[in-house]
Design an enzyme around this catalytic site. Structure first.
Site, PDB file in Angstrom:
ATOM      1  N   ASP A  51      57.259   5.040 -54.580  1.00  0.00           N
ATOM      2  CA  ASP A  51      57.317   5.053 -56.050  1.00  0.00           C
ATOM      3  C   ASP A  51      55.934   5.334 -56.637  1.00  0.00           C
ATOM      4  O   ASP A  51      55.786   5.501 -57.844  1.00  0.00           O
ATOM      5  CB  ASP A  51      57.951   3.773 -56.610  1.00  0.00           C
ATOM      6  CG  ASP A  51      57.178   2.523 -56.261  1.00  0.00           C
ATOM      7  OD1 ASP A  51      56.233   2.602 -55.447  1.00  0.00           O
ATOM      8  OD2 ASP A  51      57.513   1.450 -56.806  1.00  0.00           O
ATOM      9  N   ASP A  90      61.527   4.509 -51.658  1.00  0.00           N
ATOM     10  CA  ASP A  90      61.251   3.241 -52.344  1.00  0.00           C
ATOM     11  C   ASP A  90      62.347   2.920 -53.337  1.00  0.00           C
ATOM     12  O   ASP A  90      62.779   3.792 -54.099  1.00  0.00           O
ATOM     13  CB  ASP A  90      59.933   3.356 -53.130  1.00  0.00           C
ATOM     14  CG  ASP A  90      58.775   2.701 -52.408  1.00  0.00           C
ATOM     15  OD1 ASP A  90      59.004   1.905 -51.471  1.00  0.00           O
ATOM     16  OD2 ASP A  90      57.623   2.993 -52.783  1.00  0.00           O
ATOM     17  N   GLU A 189      49.937  -4.174 -47.335  1.00  0.00           N
ATOM     18  CA  GLU A 189      48.976  -3.441 -48.186  1.00  0.00           C
ATOM     19  C   GLU A 189      47.873  -4.366 -48.694  1.00  0.00           C
ATOM     20  O   GLU A 189      48.131  -5.497 -49.153  1.00  0.00           O
ATOM     21  CB  GLU A 189      49.714  -2.823 -49.393  1.00  0.00           C
ATOM     22  CG  GLU A 189      48.755  -2.111 -50.345  1.00  0.00           C
ATOM     23  CD  GLU A 189      49.425  -1.169 -51.337  1.00  0.00           C
ATOM     24  OE1 GLU A 189      50.653  -1.002 -51.297  1.00  0.00           O
ATOM     25  OE2 GLU A 189      48.680  -0.591 -52.149  1.00  0.00           O
TER      26      GLU A 189
END
Ligand code: KIV
Length: 276
Positions: A51, A90, A189
């Site tokens: 996304d 996503d 992440e």
């Protein structure tokens, strides 16, 4: 029905990605368009229709405004142009955090309309149950822990995660919950190396790091970042090209040629065929 193609020619599957835990590093990049997907497909195990497309291609300030329609359109383009990498799409903000049934309907819509092999969800504390609901119903799911870009409004910006005791434990718990719920791999992440290694050791499925050190089972970057299309990129990005400079140079040369009359030349011009 046609005979099965040899494994080397077949598209990567969630099962094969999962089996790479602790083995050959998993190579992943984002892809949003057909021409780029075709190039990346040759070298990647997994292409993520992230996304991040909202920020990278559509100029949005963050990923909150990304819609199901945007993800489906870009997912279709990537699927048309790839044949060997696993393609994951996503789920956008708002598509899976509410009722599990709504998350399932949205995931099925993405898989049916794009032909992709998996969806990815940012797996905060409340989402593990939804991952279990989806995976039990045949939807392959990738989790995403640590810095969760869709939480930008709640977090007040994009911040590396797990630097303090409480947060550290939360990120490990979220990764374990996603893995236990049936995710076949987990994106990690924006976390420090120690935490990335601890998560990788703690869960049974591969970790895919972005800004999460070499202590993960695979790596992913936003393709446009590593190609040098932006002036600013996070510290963890390595630039493998300077496409922004290349595009600027090409556009300048084209503009100069048009203004000077050097383009188009005879070789770039159609001439009428005169019949005798
Ligand atoms: O949207 C995206 O591109 C992602 C990657 C950064 C992992 O989620």
């Amino acid at each position: 029905m046609s005979a099965q193609r040899p494994e080397a020619e077949r598209r990567m599957t969630p099962r094969r990605i999962k089996a790479r835990k602790g083995g050959e590093p998993i190579v992943c990049l984002t892809a949003y368009t057909a021409p780029v997907a075709e190039i990346l497909d040759e070298v990647c195990d997994l292409l993520l229709v992230g996304d991040s497309v909202g920020m990278v291609l559509h100029g949005l300030p963050n990923t909150v405004g990304v819609t199901m329609e945007m993800m489906i359109l870009h997912g279709q383009a990537v699927m048309r142009a790839s044949r060997r990498a696993l393609v994951a799409v996503d789920m956008p903000f708002g598509a899976y955090e509410g009722a599990k049934e709504t998350a399932y309907a949205n995931a099925v819509r993405i898989l049916k309309e794009t032909g992709a092999q998996a969806v990815k969800v940012e797996s905060g504390p409340a989402v593990a149950e939804t991952i279990a609901y989806l995976t039990r119903r045949g939807v392959p799911v990738i989790g995403h822990v640590g810095l969760r870009p869709q939480a930008v409004l709640a977090d007040g910006g994009f911040r590396a995660k797990g630097r303090h005791g409480n947060e550290y434990a939360c990120v490990i718990a979220e990764a374990k919950a996603a893995s236990d719920a049936g995710a076949f791999c987990v994106v990690v992440e924006g976390v420090a190396e120690g935490l990335a290694r601890e998560i990788t050791a703690a869960i049974d499925v591969p970790t895919i790091g972005i800004g999460a050190s070499a202590g993960c089972d695979g790596q992913i970057l936003v393709t446009d970042d590593m190609l040098g299309l932006f002036d600013w990129t996070p510290k963890f990005v390595r630039r493998y090209a300077d496409l922004k400079g290349e595009i600027a140079r090409a556009a300048r040369a084209y503009a100069d040629d048009v203004r000077s009359g050097a383009f188009p030349a005879a070789a770039e011009t159609y001439f009428a065929v005169v019949k005798g």
